[in-house]
Write a protein that holds these residues in place. Sequence first.
Motif, PDB file in Angstrom:
ATOM      1  N   MET A  67     -14.466  45.120  60.299  1.00 28.35           N
ATOM      2  CA  MET A  67     -15.517  44.494  61.091  1.00 28.35           C
ATOM      3  C   MET A  67     -16.559  45.524  61.515  1.00 28.35           C
ATOM      4  O   MET A  67     -16.253  46.701  61.705  1.00 28.35           O
ATOM      5  CB  MET A  67     -14.903  43.806  62.305  1.00 28.35           C
ATOM      6  N   SER A  68     -17.782  45.064  61.663  1.00 30.83           N
ATOM      7  CA  SER A  68     -18.886  45.980  61.966  1.00 30.83           C
ATOM      8  C   SER A  68     -18.694  46.707  63.285  1.00 30.83           C
ATOM      9  O   SER A  68     -19.161  47.845  63.454  1.00 30.83           O
ATOM     10  CB  SER A  68     -20.215  45.214  61.989  1.00 30.83           C
ATOM     11  N   VAL A  69     -18.003  46.089  64.235  1.00 28.91           N
ATOM     12  CA  VAL A  69     -17.873  46.679  65.570  1.00 28.91           C
ATOM     13  C   VAL A  69     -16.674  47.613  65.681  1.00 28.91           C
ATOM     14  O   VAL A  69     -16.470  48.227  66.734  1.00 28.91           O
ATOM     15  CB  VAL A  69     -17.747  45.572  66.646  1.00 28.91           C
ATOM     16  N   HIS A  70     -15.893  47.745  64.614  1.00 26.44           N
ATOM     17  CA  HIS A  70     -14.661  48.548  64.712  1.00 26.44           C
ATOM     18  C   HIS A  70     -14.990  49.988  65.108  1.00 26.44           C
ATOM     19  O   HIS A  70     -15.808  50.661  64.478  1.00 26.44           O
ATOM     20  CB  HIS A  70     -13.924  48.540  63.380  1.00 26.44           C
ATOM     21  N   GLY A  71     -14.363  50.458  66.187  1.00 26.63           N
ATOM     22  CA  GLY A  71     -14.535  51.835  66.642  1.00 26.63           C
ATOM     23  C   GLY A  71     -15.781  52.087  67.451  1.00 26.63           C
ATOM     24  O   GLY A  71     -15.984  53.195  67.959  1.00 26.63           O
ATOM     25  N   GLU A 278     -26.620  51.713  65.712  1.00 23.89           N
ATOM     26  CA  GLU A 278     -26.956  53.052  66.197  1.00 23.89           C
ATOM     27  C   GLU A 278     -25.737  53.852  66.627  1.00 23.89           C
ATOM     28  O   GLU A 278     -25.835  55.057  66.888  1.00 23.89           O
ATOM     29  CB  GLU A 278     -27.937  52.940  67.372  1.00 23.89           C
ATOM     30  N   ASP A 279     -24.570  53.222  66.664  1.00 23.54           N
ATOM     31  CA  ASP A 279     -23.345  53.895  67.097  1.00 23.54           C
ATOM     32  C   ASP A 279     -22.839  54.824  65.988  1.00 23.54           C
ATOM     33  O   ASP A 279     -22.770  54.429  64.825  1.00 23.54           O
ATOM     34  CB  ASP A 279     -22.279  52.840  67.410  1.00 23.54           C
ATOM     35  N   PRO A 280     -22.501  56.084  66.316  1.00 23.64           N
ATOM     36  CA  PRO A 280     -21.968  57.000  65.287  1.00 23.64           C
ATOM     37  C   PRO A 280     -20.747  56.445  64.553  1.00 23.64           C
ATOM     38  O   PRO A 280     -20.539  56.742  63.377  1.00 23.64           O
ATOM     39  CB  PRO A 280     -21.603  58.245  66.097  1.00 23.64           C
ATOM     40  N   ALA A 281     -19.973  55.600  65.224  1.00 25.58           N
ATOM     41  CA  ALA A 281     -18.800  55.017  64.565  1.00 25.58           C
ATOM     42  C   ALA A 281     -19.216  54.096  63.426  1.00 25.58           C
ATOM     43  O   ALA A 281     -18.506  53.987  62.413  1.00 25.58           O
ATOM     44  CB  ALA A 281     -17.950  54.255  65.583  1.00 25.58           C
ATOM     45  N   PHE A 282     -20.354  53.425  63.574  1.00 19.95           N
ATOM     46  CA  PHE A 282     -20.829  52.548  62.502  1.00 19.95           C
ATOM     47  C   PHE A 282     -21.291  53.381  61.317  1.00 19.95           C
ATOM     48  O   PHE A 282     -21.083  53.000  60.151  1.00 19.95           O
ATOM     49  CB  PHE A 282     -21.963  51.649  62.994  1.00 19.95           C
ATOM     50  N   GLN A 283     -21.899  54.533  61.586  1.00 22.44           N
ATOM     51  CA  GLN A 283     -22.316  55.413  60.483  1.00 22.44           C
ATOM     52  C   GLN A 283     -21.094  55.931  59.723  1.00 22.44           C
ATOM     53  O   GLN A 283     -21.108  56.017  58.484  1.00 22.44           O
ATOM     54  CB  GLN A 283     -23.148  56.571  61.025  1.00 22.44           C
ATOM     55  N   ALA A 284     -20.037  56.248  60.464  1.00 20.05           N
ATOM     56  CA  ALA A 284     -18.802  56.689  59.806  1.00 20.05           C
ATOM     57  C   ALA A 284     -18.200  55.546  59.007  1.00 20.05           C
ATOM     58  O   ALA A 284     -17.682  55.738  57.891  1.00 20.05           O
ATOM     59  CB  ALA A 284     -17.809  57.204  60.848  1.00 20.05           C
ATOM     60  N   HIS A 285     -18.257  54.350  59.547  1.00 25.68           N
ATOM     61  CA  HIS A 285     -17.799  53.130  58.874  1.00 25.68           C
ATOM     62  C   HIS A 285     -18.568  52.933  57.562  1.00 25.68           C
ATOM     63  O   HIS A 285     -17.989  52.645  56.509  1.00 25.68           O
ATOM     64  CB  HIS A 285     -18.017  51.958  59.830  1.00 25.68           C
ATOM     65  N   THR A 286     -19.883  53.104  57.623  1.00 24.22           N
ATOM     66  CA  THR A 286     -20.731  52.970  56.436  1.00 24.22           C
ATOM     67  C   THR A 286     -20.324  53.962  55.356  1.00 24.22           C
ATOM     68  O   THR A 286     -20.199  53.618  54.178  1.00 24.22           O
ATOM     69  CB  THR A 286     -22.209  53.170  56.812  1.00 24.22           C
ATOM     70  N   ALA A 287     -20.133  55.217  55.763  1.00 30.12           N
ATOM     71  CA  ALA A 287     -19.755  56.258  54.798  1.00 30.12           C
ATOM     72  C   ALA A 287     -18.414  55.944  54.140  1.00 30.12           C
ATOM     73  O   ALA A 287     -18.239  56.144  52.933  1.00 30.12           O
ATOM     74  CB  ALA A 287     -19.715  57.611  55.490  1.00 30.12           C
TER      75      ALA A 287
END
Length: 311
Positions: A67-71, A278-287
């Motif tokens: 899910m997009s909000v994870h983390g 904008e959350d760094p966790a989402f960027q990590a999720h994307t990677a």
Amino acid sequence: MTDSLTSSNAHAYLAALPDILGGDERFKTVLDRLTSMSERDYYDPYKLFVWPESLPEDGYWMTPELMSVHGTKVGASLDEAQLRALSKWESVTFYSLNVHGIRELLTSIVARIHMPGFEVASEYFHHIIGEENDHMWFFAKFCLLYAGKVYPDRSLSFAGPGIAEADTFLLFARLLIFEELVDVFNQRMGEDQRLEPTIRQINSVHHQDESRHIAFGRQIVALLHRDLRTRLNTAQLAELESYLKAYMQASVQSLCNPAAFRDAGIPEPFAVRRAVIEDPAFQAHTARILKRSTSHMVSEGIFTDERTVAA
């Protein structure tokens, strides 16, 4: 901006396309193998799936870790009931994106089947068209039956870098990126015992077919880029890399849907979406989601590094 290509360059490229694709024996061998596998694994989706009247509203409809909000801070602020509600609507977002992405894929493949340059691939194109039409049907069926709607296509049009010779490469590269992104979700959700059996089944069936489509996509994208490296300069190749990395980012961000937040009863859905992205966790999720794609692109010399945003 790179120098504009002359029309003679574009015509020369199109004239060479039959040799680029038809002259590679490995590509032809892979196509024959994939065609045989499609014939062997053929199924009738209208008979394969048994659709329950409803799915449990108190269970997860998407693997929580996908899910997009994870983390993220937003995810931490939601209670269990809100997360489960959001999982339903993020799953509907995911299947809706599949419907729209498959429509684009079908349009592109139909426009090229039995056309000059694509003779060697046309037999397998028939199987892709049939399988993708089935996929679009069962994803739309799921959305309409259990959510009452397919979310509209909100994707932004991505203008290419204006390199005419690269148009065919970029088309198949975008399709490959879309299929690999989707398959990350399919593979995980097809095996997740926390999900209802119908959800597991549609993801598992799609993964089985997509593994063949991805094998085809990887072959044709590598062949086309290999040829472009003999035609384009370093700056032009860098433009292609930057374009595809931006497309990757946008594709993952499209899974974070303000309409899903709204339908899950979460206030201020557009502000919530901005906070998630904008959350760094989402960027990590994307990677993480794009890792397989970026690694393959680097191994084929299409990308110079695995960063999802070009420097």
